[in-house]
Write an enzyme that holds these catalytic residues in place. Structure first.
Site, PDB file in Angstrom:
ATOM      1  CB  SER A 113      50.163  33.835  41.947  1.00  0.00           C
ATOM      2  OG  SER A 113      48.913  34.472  42.098  1.00  0.00           O
ATOM      3  CB  THR A 176      54.220  37.079  44.147  1.00  0.00           C
ATOM      4  OG1 THR A 176      52.931  36.930  43.559  1.00  0.00           O
ATOM      5  CG2 THR A 176      54.857  38.361  43.637  1.00  0.00           C
ATOM      6  CG  HIS A 456      43.475  33.426  39.662  1.00  0.00           C
ATOM      7  ND1 HIS A 456      44.717  32.873  39.524  1.00  0.00           N
ATOM      8  CD2 HIS A 456      43.341  33.712  40.984  1.00  0.00           C
ATOM      9  CE1 HIS A 456      45.329  32.829  40.705  1.00  0.00           C
ATOM     10  NE2 HIS A 456      44.498  33.320  41.611  1.00  0.00           N
TER      11      HIS A 456
END
Length: 526
Positions: A113, A176, A456
């Protein structure tokens, strides 16, 4: 005649009759032909492109929201309204333009991320684990930071005179949001308490500190991460007896107090619970710092609705504060705990997080206009999550497939993970899920490979876009293309030549404010 209204809008006592009526209609080819022709007519209206200047920019980032998650969330949204689910529309489904984003990092086929956030916020692909720095920076090596910093679209917007905001369900210094303001070679350097001593001595700054020092006066900051702002061992205001929530800062600084002192002559508010947040009149607030948990916010299914705001509530207040600026705003919204639910193998938590983010998208739509607001919805990466097994129409998304395995003769849920903590073997055999409550909130779906945390996924993710210049998001793109398009639409950042007339004035078609306001008001009244 064929029903075109969403069934969710009908009272419960009519829902079943209408649902059965629609199911009946589906047997008639005319139903599908009429629906397709209606969709075609809508598509033809898109031939006239919206080339207005985007006064406002909103990016909704569903962390870990791969395409299987979008599909499953759509079904869940419908089923929560008593419908079959498959035919339901998410708010993001209504966006007219859709693209695919390639999510790899410069050093990783399957991304994380941090590197992805650098791509869709700073316009530059980067190494995994790093935020706001180019691929020349090496993870955890402090001395590779200087000279390799890259700036974000949030900074470009602020420098153009726009108001800017960050809203997240994770810590405000998580991967993020941090790429919007920080330049850090390690995403885990939340405060100096998580940094190696040599990195601090070498002059590298922790991410929480950079939140307040790098971009002066970010207008809206909302999420979790309270403990990283306070001195080590200082008790938390909400959980005073729990040591795990105590402050983490070794430098002794109180970043919240510093922010409050610095903003004392402005219309600025610090809040830490829902009651304080919702008591604010956005007309009387220009800056807000909302830190609602020591760490991440709770899952929406577990949220205390009296003390913890929902993502939708945070987004609504953020927009109402930011939109007062006549030059517009940039807002980053992260549905960050979709990712956490998947990592824990808890599909129900992840999907309810996705549905809540979609609800926030709908709320934003009601208080903005497509004529002057570009909205983009996407994900940073996917997960090893999927669902299948020839389930019949209307099968609960958390239910069983309609068959037994033809190998071990046991049932299995439609939702499965490729890897993760749901791998269970009992007496050398796969666990029989029929003996478990597989619809419980924290049920961990079975996985093929045992891991403490699921990983992921590496496939492309969807990009949904509407508003000015949304048509530039089409086809298959590198992930770092996204902020370049958004900046182009708003005439900010490096690509502004198309906005200038021969006289030097901005000349890209401005949205008609009166018409936009009228249409927004009409939608609110309908």
């Amino acid at each position: 005649s064929y029903i075109s209204l969403p069934l969710a809008s009908f009272p419960p006592h009519l829902k079943l009759k209408l649902y059965l009526h629609v199911a009946d209609q589906e047997k008639d080819p005319l139903f599908w032909n009429t629906w397709a022709q209606h969709t075609l007519k809508n598509a033809l209206t898109l031939q006239k492109l919206n080339q207005n200047t985007a006064k406002n920019l909103i990016l909704f980032l569903g962390d870990g929201m791969g395409i299987p998650t979008v599909t499953a969330a759509r079904i869940l949204k419908g089923q929560l309204s008593g419908l079959s689910g498959e035919e339901t529309q998410l708010e993001m489904d209504k966006f007219p333009f859709v693209a695919l984003s390639k999510t790899y990092n410069t050093n990783a086929q399957v991304s994380d991320s941090a590197g992805t956030a650098t791509a869709y916020l700073c316009g530059v692909k980067a190494n995994e684990g790093t935020v706001g720095v180019s691929a020349a920076a090496v993870r955890s090596q402090c001395n590779t930071t200087q000279g390799n910093e890259v700036t974000s679209i949030l900074r470009w917007a602020k420098e153009a005179g726009k108001s800017v905001g960050i809203v997240t369900t994770t810590r405000v210094n998580h991967a993020t949001p941090s790429a919007a303001y920080a330049h850090c070679v390690d995403r885990d350097w939340f405060s100096d308490g998580e940094m190696p001593a040599e990195a601090v001595q070498a002059g590298c700054k922790d991410i929480a500190r950079q939140l307040f020092e790098n971009i002066p006066n970010i207008d809206v900051i909302m999420g979790g991460g309270r403990k990283y702002m306070f001195p080590k061992n200082q008790s938390d205001v909400e959980y005073p007896g729990e040591k795990k929530h105590f402050g983490t800062r070794k430098d002794g600084r109180n970043l919240v107090e510093e922010w409050t002192n610095r903003m004392k002559n402005k219309k600025a508010k610090y809040v830490w619970n829902k009651k304080e947040l919702l008591s604010l009149n956005p007309n009387n607030v220009d800056y807000i710092l909302g830190l609602f948990e020591p760490g991440d916010l709770p899952y929406n299914l577990e949220r205390n609705t009296e003390t913890d705001p929902s993502l939708t509530e945070m987004v609504e207040l953020a927009i109402k504060i930011l939109r007062k600026n006549p030059r517009g705003f940039y807002l980053l919204v992260e549905g960050g705990r979709i990712d956490h639910g998947h990592h824990e193998g808890k599909a129900k938590q992840a999907l309810h997080e996705a549905v809540e983010m979609d609800r926030a998208i709908g709320r934003a739509d009601l208080i903005t206009s497509i004529y002057d607001t570009m909205t983009v919805v996407t994900a940073d990466h996917s997960h090893m999550f999927n669902f299948g097994g020839y389930t019949p129409r209307g099968n609960t998304i958390f239910g069983l497939a309609p068959m037994l395995s033809d190998v071990d003769q046991k049932p299995f849920t439609a939702i499965l993970y490729g890897n993760g903590p749901g791998f269970k073997v009992i007496n050398g055999l796969r666990e029989n899920v029929s003996t478990l409550d597989y619809q419980e909130n924290n049920y961990q779906a079975q996985s093929a490979v045992p891991l403490r945390m699921e990983t992921h996924g590496g496939e492309d993710v969807a990009v949904f876009a509407k508003g000015p210049m949304a048509h530039l998001l089409h086809g298959v793109h590198e992930q770092n293309y996204i902020p370049h398009v958004m900046a182009y639409a708003a005439c900010i950042g490096q690509n502004r030549d198309h906005c200038m007339s021969s006289s030097g004035a901005f000349s890209l078609s401005p949205a008609l404010p009166s018409m936009a306001a009228l249409l927004t008001l009409t939608r609110l009244l309908c």
